[in-house]
Design a protein around this motif. Sequence first.
Motif, PDB file in Angstrom:
ATOM      1  N   PRO A   1       0.828  -1.214   0.000  1.00  0.00           N
ATOM      2  CA  PRO A   1       0.000   0.000   0.000  1.00  0.00           C
ATOM      3  C   PRO A   1       0.864   1.265   0.000  1.00  0.00           C
ATOM      4  O   PRO A   1       1.858   1.350   0.716  1.00  0.00           O
ATOM      5  N   GLY A   2       0.480   2.222  -0.823  1.00  0.00           N
ATOM      6  CA  GLY A   2       1.183   3.496  -0.858  1.00  0.00           C
ATOM      7  C   GLY A   2       2.541   3.459  -1.525  1.00  0.00           C
ATOM      8  O   GLY A   2       3.324   4.402  -1.371  1.00  0.00           O
ATOM      9  N   ALA A   3       2.835   2.399  -2.267  1.00  0.00           N
ATOM     10  CA  ALA A   3       4.143   2.281  -2.907  1.00  0.00           C
ATOM     11  C   ALA A   3       4.356   3.400  -3.918  1.00  0.00           C
ATOM     12  O   ALA A   3       3.413   3.871  -4.568  1.00  0.00           O
ATOM     13  N   GLN A   4       5.618   3.812  -4.062  1.00  0.00           N
ATOM     14  CA  GLN A   4       5.925   4.858  -5.023  1.00  0.00           C
ATOM     15  C   GLN A   4       5.652   4.373  -6.448  1.00  0.00           C
ATOM     16  O   GLN A   4       5.952   3.235  -6.810  1.00  0.00           O
ATOM     17  N   GLN A   5       5.079   5.261  -7.248  1.00  0.00           N
ATOM     18  CA  GLN A   5       4.761   4.946  -8.636  1.00  0.00           C
ATOM     19  C   GLN A   5       6.042   4.740  -9.443  1.00  0.00           C
ATOM     20  O   GLN A   5       7.029   5.448  -9.275  1.00  0.00           O
ATOM     21  N   ALA A   6       6.010   3.756 -10.330  1.00  0.00           N
ATOM     22  CA  ALA A   6       7.129   3.516 -11.221  1.00  0.00           C
ATOM     23  C   ALA A   6       6.978   4.338 -12.499  1.00  0.00           C
ATOM     24  O   ALA A   6       5.868   4.732 -12.881  1.00  0.00           O
ATOM     25  N   TRP A   7       8.109   4.568 -13.177  1.00  0.00           N
ATOM     26  CA  TRP A   7       8.092   5.308 -14.445  1.00  0.00           C
ATOM     27  C   TRP A   7       7.129   4.654 -15.424  1.00  0.00           C
ATOM     28  O   TRP A   7       6.369   5.331 -16.124  1.00  0.00           O
ATOM     29  N   ARG A   8       7.134   3.331 -15.486  1.00  0.00           N
ATOM     30  CA  ARG A   8       6.271   2.603 -16.426  1.00  0.00           C
ATOM     31  C   ARG A   8       4.795   2.689 -16.053  1.00  0.00           C
ATOM     32  O   ARG A   8       3.936   2.492 -16.912  1.00  0.00           O
ATOM     33  N   ASP A   9       4.493   2.965 -14.787  1.00  0.00           N
ATOM     34  CA  ASP A   9       3.095   3.169 -14.392  1.00  0.00           C
ATOM     35  C   ASP A   9       2.548   4.457 -14.992  1.00  0.00           C
ATOM     36  O   ASP A   9       1.396   4.523 -15.439  1.00  0.00           O
ATOM     37  N   ARG A  10       3.357   5.501 -14.987  1.00  0.00           N
ATOM     38  CA  ARG A  10       2.899   6.801 -15.472  1.00  0.00           C
ATOM     39  C   ARG A  10       3.015   6.928 -16.984  1.00  0.00           C
ATOM     40  O   ARG A  10       2.222   7.622 -17.615  1.00  0.00           O
ATOM     41  N   TYR A  11       3.989   6.245 -17.567  1.00  0.00           N
ATOM     42  CA  TYR A  11       4.237   6.392 -19.002  1.00  0.00           C
ATOM     43  C   TYR A  11       4.279   5.035 -19.704  1.00  0.00           C
ATOM     44  O   TYR A  11       5.251   4.706 -20.389  1.00  0.00           O
ATOM     45  N   PRO A  12       3.237   4.233 -19.567  1.00  0.00           N
ATOM     46  CA  PRO A  12       3.261   2.906 -20.195  1.00  0.00           C
ATOM     47  C   PRO A  12       3.367   2.961 -21.716  1.00  0.00           C
ATOM     48  O   PRO A  12       3.939   2.060 -22.337  1.00  0.00           O
ATOM     49  N   ASP A  13       2.847   4.042 -22.304  1.00  0.00           N
ATOM     50  CA  ASP A  13       2.890   4.162 -23.758  1.00  0.00           C
ATOM     51  C   ASP A  13       4.249   4.607 -24.265  1.00  0.00           C
ATOM     52  O   ASP A  13       4.524   4.536 -25.466  1.00  0.00           O
ATOM     53  N   ARG A  14       5.118   5.066 -23.360  1.00  0.00           N
ATOM     54  CA  ARG A  14       6.464   5.498 -23.758  1.00  0.00           C
ATOM     55  C   ARG A  14       7.496   4.387 -23.615  1.00  0.00           C
ATOM     56  O   ARG A  14       8.628   4.536 -24.077  1.00  0.00           O
ATOM     57  N   ALA A  15       7.129   3.294 -22.935  1.00  0.00           N
ATOM     58  CA  ALA A  15       8.091   2.219 -22.664  1.00  0.00           C
ATOM     59  C   ALA A  15       8.277   1.360 -23.905  1.00  0.00           C
ATOM     60  O   ALA A  15       7.330   1.039 -24.616  1.00  0.00           O
ATOM     61  N   ILE A  16       9.526   1.009 -24.164  1.00  0.00           N
ATOM     62  CA  ILE A  16       9.875   0.124 -25.270  1.00  0.00           C
ATOM     63  C   ILE A  16      10.257  -1.220 -24.678  1.00  0.00           C
ATOM     64  O   ILE A  16      11.124  -1.299 -23.800  1.00  0.00           O
ATOM     65  N   SER A  17       9.619  -2.286 -25.119  1.00  0.00           N
ATOM     66  CA  SER A  17       9.937  -3.609 -24.606  1.00  0.00           C
ATOM     67  C   SER A  17      11.366  -3.948 -24.980  1.00  0.00           C
ATOM     68  O   SER A  17      11.853  -3.599 -26.072  1.00  0.00           O
ATOM     69  N   PRO A  18      12.116  -4.631 -24.072  1.00  0.00           N
ATOM     70  CA  PRO A  18      13.495  -5.016 -24.394  1.00  0.00           C
ATOM     71  C   PRO A  18      13.530  -5.821 -25.687  1.00  0.00           C
ATOM     72  O   PRO A  18      12.675  -6.673 -25.941  1.00  0.00           O
ATOM     73  N   LYS A  19      14.514  -5.544 -26.526  1.00  0.00           N
ATOM     74  CA  LYS A  19      14.674  -6.268 -27.772  1.00  0.00           C
ATOM     75  C   LYS A  19      15.070  -7.716 -27.503  1.00  0.00           C
ATOM     76  O   LYS A  19      15.868  -7.986 -26.600  1.00  0.00           O
ATOM     77  N   GLN A  20      14.518  -8.625 -28.293  1.00  0.00           N
ATOM     78  CA  GLN A  20      14.935 -10.020 -28.202  1.00  0.00           C
ATOM     79  C   GLN A  20      16.244 -10.197 -28.965  1.00  0.00           C
ATOM     80  O   GLN A  20      16.489  -9.549 -29.972  1.00  0.00           O
ATOM     81  N   GLY A  21      17.081 -11.114 -28.469  1.00  0.00           N
ATOM     82  CA  GLY A  21      18.359 -11.346 -29.108  1.00  0.00           C
ATOM     83  C   GLY A  21      19.437 -10.465 -28.533  1.00  0.00           C
ATOM     84  O   GLY A  21      19.211  -9.652 -27.656  1.00  0.00           O
TER      85      GLY A  21
END
Length: 343
Positions: free
Chosen positions: A320-340
Amino acid sequence: MVRVFNLITDIEGVSIGNATDLTLGSGVTAIIFDEPATASGVVLGGAPGGRDTALLDPSMTVGAVDAFVLSGGSAFGLDAAGGVQAGLREAGRGFPVGDVRVPIVPQAILMDLLNGGDKDWGVQSPYRDMGYEAFKAAAKGRFALGTVGAGAGATTATFKGGLGSASAETSAGLRIAAIVAVNALGSATVGEGPHFWSAPFEQNQEFGGLGLPAPITEDHTRMRLKGMNTTATTIAAIVTDADLTKQEAHRLAIMAHDGLARALLPAHLPLDGDTVFAASTGRKQRPDLPVFLELCHFATTVLARAVARGVYEATALPVPGAQQAWRDRYPDRAISPKQGDIA
């Protein structure tokens, strides 16, 4: 072809092990060397916590280490090095003293006791056991970033902190890499937005490829702190396969601190305990002066990149009350790690 993961395990002879307890909201990261590595380190934060850091001074007798440990838990977390040391002793590792071997395991800790996790562990802290667990988990190749290991409970002024890593290669073919637990009193991001102070050094969109905002305003650069009733601390290690002296490793740690100053605003505060270890595995040639200068340059940039990756890859603690992560606020800006792999 040598496999490159943009991680500290790109350095031959280095293994990473993490122990993570999300209920506790903390963890331990062990950096294990296949063979003793020439090492030094520098503490520039005003509120550090460490074990066996004095021996890293270039004037001290012991020149090499078996492992480094990064841990949460504030002073309680200093137990973690004992667990790593126990694992190394089982493996017959250590500095010879007569017929006894003493594993050399410098450690730095960060303050994560106020992040909402369950710290009611009773008489004995869990960190010695977590240190042993991290040692046993140590492996080469890929490992997770973000809310794992020493970065599990880390926070910053604006977003959840975490474990980050990055690597680079010099023009002479020497490798250098960093690992960091980002728990800064200040911020890794520009103002309240998604951009990272490390942006000028980013490689292959490793933390979103967003660049810097234009223009950077006075509001972007005003001081942002996560609170005055806590200590913080960003702790890191930088490792190269170049054959360095202890004095040269010391200079590498100083240069790596410049990376913290480029990735965090502000860094090295009186309530930070910012500490950087540096090590040389010596698997490749001794650098001449121009190549050593290039290593120093990369010490700065790889640590700056690793800081941003630690925040970029983090997820919020399940409390409860955990600090928000960057990916929580900007999920549309995150790039999934490249495979390989990156060749």
